[in-house]
Motif scaffolding. Structure first.
Motif, PDB file in Angstrom:
ATOM      1  N   LEU A  50     -37.505   3.934  33.355  1.00  0.00           N
ATOM      2  CA  LEU A  50     -38.014   2.518  33.015  1.00  0.00           C
ATOM      3  C   LEU A  50     -36.916   1.436  33.013  1.00  0.00           C
ATOM      4  O   LEU A  50     -37.272   0.239  33.391  1.00  0.00           O
ATOM      5  N   GLY A  51     -35.734   1.684  32.638  1.00  0.00           N
ATOM      6  CA  GLY A  51     -34.716   0.608  32.633  1.00  0.00           C
ATOM      7  C   GLY A  51     -33.687   0.569  33.570  1.00  0.00           C
ATOM      8  O   GLY A  51     -32.950  -0.613  33.919  1.00  0.00           O
ATOM      9  N   LEU A  52     -33.672   1.656  34.448  1.00  0.00           N
ATOM     10  CA  LEU A  52     -32.766   1.591  35.731  1.00  0.00           C
ATOM     11  C   LEU A  52     -33.424   1.992  37.048  1.00  0.00           C
ATOM     12  O   LEU A  52     -33.341   1.048  37.966  1.00  0.00           O
ATOM     13  N   ILE A  53     -34.361   3.045  37.263  1.00  0.00           N
ATOM     14  CA  ILE A  53     -34.990   3.295  38.429  1.00  0.00           C
ATOM     15  C   ILE A  53     -36.053   2.278  38.882  1.00  0.00           C
ATOM     16  O   ILE A  53     -35.988   1.753  40.105  1.00  0.00           O
ATOM     17  N   LEU A  54     -37.087   2.130  37.980  1.00  0.00           N
ATOM     18  CA  LEU A  54     -38.120   1.153  38.337  1.00  0.00           C
ATOM     19  C   LEU A  54     -37.198  -0.352  38.700  1.00  0.00           C
ATOM     20  O   LEU A  54     -38.055  -1.034  39.790  1.00  0.00           O
ATOM     21  N   PRO A  55     -36.420  -0.735  37.762  1.00  0.00           N
ATOM     22  CA  PRO A  55     -35.833  -2.114  38.095  1.00  0.00           C
ATOM     23  C   PRO A  55     -35.214  -2.149  39.400  1.00  0.00           C
ATOM     24  O   PRO A  55     -35.084  -3.371  40.080  1.00  0.00           O
ATOM     25  N   SER A  56     -34.659  -0.806  39.701  1.00  0.00           N
ATOM     26  CA  SER A  56     -33.716  -0.994  41.095  1.00  0.00           C
ATOM     27  C   SER A  56     -34.876  -0.954  42.250  1.00  0.00           C
ATOM     28  O   SER A  56     -34.605  -1.609  43.224  1.00  0.00           O
ATOM     29  N   VAL A  57     -35.923  -0.523  42.238  1.00  0.00           N
ATOM     30  CA  VAL A  57     -36.920  -0.632  43.334  1.00  0.00           C
ATOM     31  C   VAL A  57     -37.545  -2.182  43.258  1.00  0.00           C
ATOM     32  O   VAL A  57     -37.539  -2.712  44.411  1.00  0.00           O
ATOM     33  N   GLU A  58     -37.709  -2.681  42.116  1.00  0.00           N
ATOM     34  CA  GLU A  58     -38.337  -4.266  42.078  1.00  0.00           C
ATOM     35  C   GLU A  58     -37.390  -5.205  42.626  1.00  0.00           C
ATOM     36  O   GLU A  58     -37.397  -6.145  43.564  1.00  0.00           O
ATOM     37  N   LEU A  59     -35.907  -4.924  42.441  1.00  0.00           N
ATOM     38  CA  LEU A  59     -34.962  -5.851  42.752  1.00  0.00           C
ATOM     39  C   LEU A  59     -34.279  -5.529  44.047  1.00  0.00           C
ATOM     40  O   LEU A  59     -33.659  -6.287  44.788  1.00  0.00           O
ATOM     41  N   GLY A  60     -34.711  -4.515  44.867  1.00  0.00           N
ATOM     42  CA  GLY A  60     -34.187  -3.831  46.273  1.00  0.00           C
ATOM     43  C   GLY A  60     -34.950  -4.543  47.344  1.00  0.00           C
ATOM     44  O   GLY A  60     -34.309  -4.493  48.214  1.00  0.00           O
ATOM     45  N   GLY A  61     -35.825  -5.462  46.921  1.00  0.00           N
ATOM     46  CA  GLY A  61     -36.644  -6.084  48.073  1.00  0.00           C
ATOM     47  C   GLY A  61     -37.145  -5.210  48.931  1.00  0.00           C
ATOM     48  O   GLY A  61     -38.052  -4.359  48.740  1.00  0.00           O
ATOM     49  N   LEU A 199     -26.430  -4.462  43.028  1.00  0.00           N
ATOM     50  CA  LEU A 199     -27.234  -4.217  41.744  1.00  0.00           C
ATOM     51  C   LEU A 199     -28.233  -3.056  41.614  1.00  0.00           C
ATOM     52  O   LEU A 199     -28.256  -2.065  41.029  1.00  0.00           O
ATOM     53  N   PRO A 200     -29.031  -3.235  42.902  1.00  0.00           N
ATOM     54  CA  PRO A 200     -30.155  -2.168  43.042  1.00  0.00           C
ATOM     55  C   PRO A 200     -29.512  -0.865  43.067  1.00  0.00           C
ATOM     56  O   PRO A 200     -30.359   0.064  42.583  1.00  0.00           O
ATOM     57  N   PHE A 201     -28.612  -0.648  44.064  1.00  0.00           N
ATOM     58  CA  PHE A 201     -28.148   0.634  44.257  1.00  0.00           C
ATOM     59  C   PHE A 201     -27.374   1.129  42.827  1.00  0.00           C
ATOM     60  O   PHE A 201     -27.318   2.301  42.666  1.00  0.00           O
ATOM     61  N   ALA A 202     -26.555   0.122  42.393  1.00  0.00           N
ATOM     62  CA  ALA A 202     -25.986   0.429  41.294  1.00  0.00           C
ATOM     63  C   ALA A 202     -26.825   1.059  39.996  1.00  0.00           C
ATOM     64  O   ALA A 202     -26.606   1.943  39.088  1.00  0.00           O
ATOM     65  N   LEU A 203     -27.964   0.441  39.835  1.00  0.00           N
ATOM     66  CA  LEU A 203     -29.021   0.839  38.697  1.00  0.00           C
ATOM     67  C   LEU A 203     -29.408   2.229  39.209  1.00  0.00           C
ATOM     68  O   LEU A 203     -29.613   2.895  38.363  1.00  0.00           O
ATOM     69  N   ALA A 204     -29.837   2.385  40.289  1.00  0.00           N
ATOM     70  CA  ALA A 204     -30.365   3.722  40.764  1.00  0.00           C
ATOM     71  C   ALA A 204     -29.257   4.646  40.684  1.00  0.00           C
ATOM     72  O   ALA A 204     -29.577   5.959  40.272  1.00  0.00           O
ATOM     73  N   PHE A 205     -28.128   4.606  41.068  1.00  0.00           N
ATOM     74  CA  PHE A 205     -26.963   5.366  40.894  1.00  0.00           C
ATOM     75  C   PHE A 205     -26.913   5.713  39.399  1.00  0.00           C
ATOM     76  O   PHE A 205     -26.731   6.994  39.207  1.00  0.00           O
ATOM     77  N   ALA A 206     -26.707   4.840  38.558  1.00  0.00           N
ATOM     78  CA  ALA A 206     -26.608   5.213  37.237  1.00  0.00           C
ATOM     79  C   ALA A 206     -28.103   5.934  36.581  1.00  0.00           C
ATOM     80  O   ALA A 206     -27.604   6.855  35.798  1.00  0.00           O
ATOM     81  N   GLY A 207     -29.156   5.714  36.949  1.00  0.00           N
ATOM     82  CA  GLY A 207     -30.326   6.348  36.867  1.00  0.00           C
ATOM     83  C   GLY A 207     -30.216   8.002  37.483  1.00  0.00           C
ATOM     84  O   GLY A 207     -30.587   8.523  36.706  1.00  0.00           O
ATOM     85  N   GLY A 208     -29.623   8.164  38.344  1.00  0.00           N
ATOM     86  CA  GLY A 208     -29.471   9.364  39.029  1.00  0.00           C
ATOM     87  C   GLY A 208     -28.610  10.186  38.200  1.00  0.00           C
ATOM     88  O   GLY A 208     -28.686  11.471  37.962  1.00  0.00           O
ATOM     89  N   THR A 209     -27.372   9.744  37.764  1.00  0.00           N
ATOM     90  CA  THR A 209     -26.439  10.325  36.887  1.00  0.00           C
ATOM     91  C   THR A 209     -27.099  10.751  35.537  1.00  0.00           C
ATOM     92  O   THR A 209     -26.751  11.774  35.025  1.00  0.00           O
ATOM     93  N   MET A 210     -27.904   9.945  35.025  1.00  0.00           N
ATOM     94  CA  MET A 210     -28.473  10.272  33.678  1.00  0.00           C
ATOM     95  C   MET A 210     -29.481  11.596  34.001  1.00  0.00           C
ATOM     96  O   MET A 210     -29.842  12.347  33.014  1.00  0.00           O
ATOM     97  N   LEU A 211     -30.402  11.335  35.162  1.00  0.00           N
ATOM     98  CA  LEU A 211     -31.241  12.488  35.374  1.00  0.00           C
ATOM     99  C   LEU A 211     -30.656  13.785  35.527  1.00  0.00           C
ATOM    100  O   LEU A 211     -31.077  15.006  35.274  1.00  0.00           O
ATOM    101  N   TYR A 212     -29.357  13.646  36.314  1.00  0.00           N
ATOM    102  CA  TYR A 212     -28.525  14.895  36.448  1.00  0.00           C
ATOM    103  C   TYR A 212     -28.231  15.507  35.164  1.00  0.00           C
ATOM    104  O   TYR A 212     -28.313  16.550  34.996  1.00  0.00           O
TER     105      TYR A 212
END
Length: 250
Positions: A50-61, A199-212
């Motif tokens: 909710l806080g990282l991956i979905l905002p990444s999609v929204e901000l990525g254009g 920012l979009p990539f960084a948010l998803a990167f952070a989300g990926g580390t958390m999922l891992y």
């Protein structure tokens, strides 16, 4: 900036708080630690989505989905490489618990290095949340990370004391690993603030580390002691509370 720094201290300080509790409860009940760690995993799972991956999609254009998926896998692969180089935290704990002789300097350095390296991406994740400009989400993400740092801090005390490390050195090691998270938080914040284009990539990167971390470390650890059902419901409770909080904060 003051709030970011205070949050960084809180995230790192949670490990130290856990360490202090570890001195009091040297024989931490697996059932208790599994419940707390599972709850934290649920909070972090919701925070990642909710806080990282979905905002990444929204901000990525236009290429938001591609950027997000690339970021998720990059974050996961980053930690995967670290895990290849440095053993998992719970493996080191199990290894040191079984040791009966005094520890040597190299073993202590390996133990502390493993904790520090695993803590750095967590700090960066908290910092990226602030860099995105969503303070409420960033605080929730940082809170989830801090929550899982408490049982982690508790868990490392017993093994280090068991192999002959003094109480003073054990506490200093815990303090050092907490400071690593403070540094990571500031790195994440400034990196995203300075270069908003990432920012979009960084948010998803952070989300990926958390999922891992959730999938590769936290869930297996909480299901390793015969308390799978309690751990599962604790994770669901943590996820649900995070979901409710996210919706109410809007």
């Amino acid at each position: 900036m003051k709030l970011v720094f205070l949050t960084a201290l809180g995230v790192g300080g949670a490990t130290v708080i856990g360490a202090l509790l570890g001195f009091i409860f040297k024989k931490l009940s697996h059932k208790f630690s599994d419940i707390v760690l599972s709850f934290a995993a649920g909070v972090m799972l919701a925070a990642a989505v909710l806080g990282l991956i979905l905002p990444s999609v929204e901000l990525g254009g236009k290429f938001g989905l591609i950027t997000t998926i690339a970021g998720i896998f990059s974050g996961a692969l980053f930690l995967n490489v670290i895990d290849k180089l440095i053993p998992h935290l719970h493996r080191l704990v199990d290894y040191d618990i079984e040791a009966h002789n005094s520890t040597n300097l190299s073993r202590v350095l390996l133990f502390v290095t493993a904790i520090a390296i695993h803590n750095l991406p967590e700090g960066i994740t908290a910092g990226v949340g602030f860099g995105a400009g969503n303070t409420s989400q960033a605080l929730i993400i940082a809170g989830g990370i801090a929550l899982q740092n408490i049982p982690e801090g508790m868990a490392i005390i017993g093994p280090m004391l068991a192999v002959g490390v003094s109480s003073r050195k054990t506490f200093l090691c815990a303090l050092f690993t907490g400071l690593i998270e403070v540094v990571g938080t500031l790195i994440g914040y400034f990196a995203v603030s300075i270069a908003s284009v990432i920012l979009p990539f960084a948010l998803a990167f952070a989300g990926g580390t958390m999922l891992y971390v959730i999938s590769d470390d936290m869930i297996p650890e909480t299901h390793a002691h015969g308390n799978e059902r309690g751990a599962t419901y604790s994770l669901l409770i943590g996820f649900s509370i995070m979901l409710i909080t996210d919706i109410l904060l809007g």
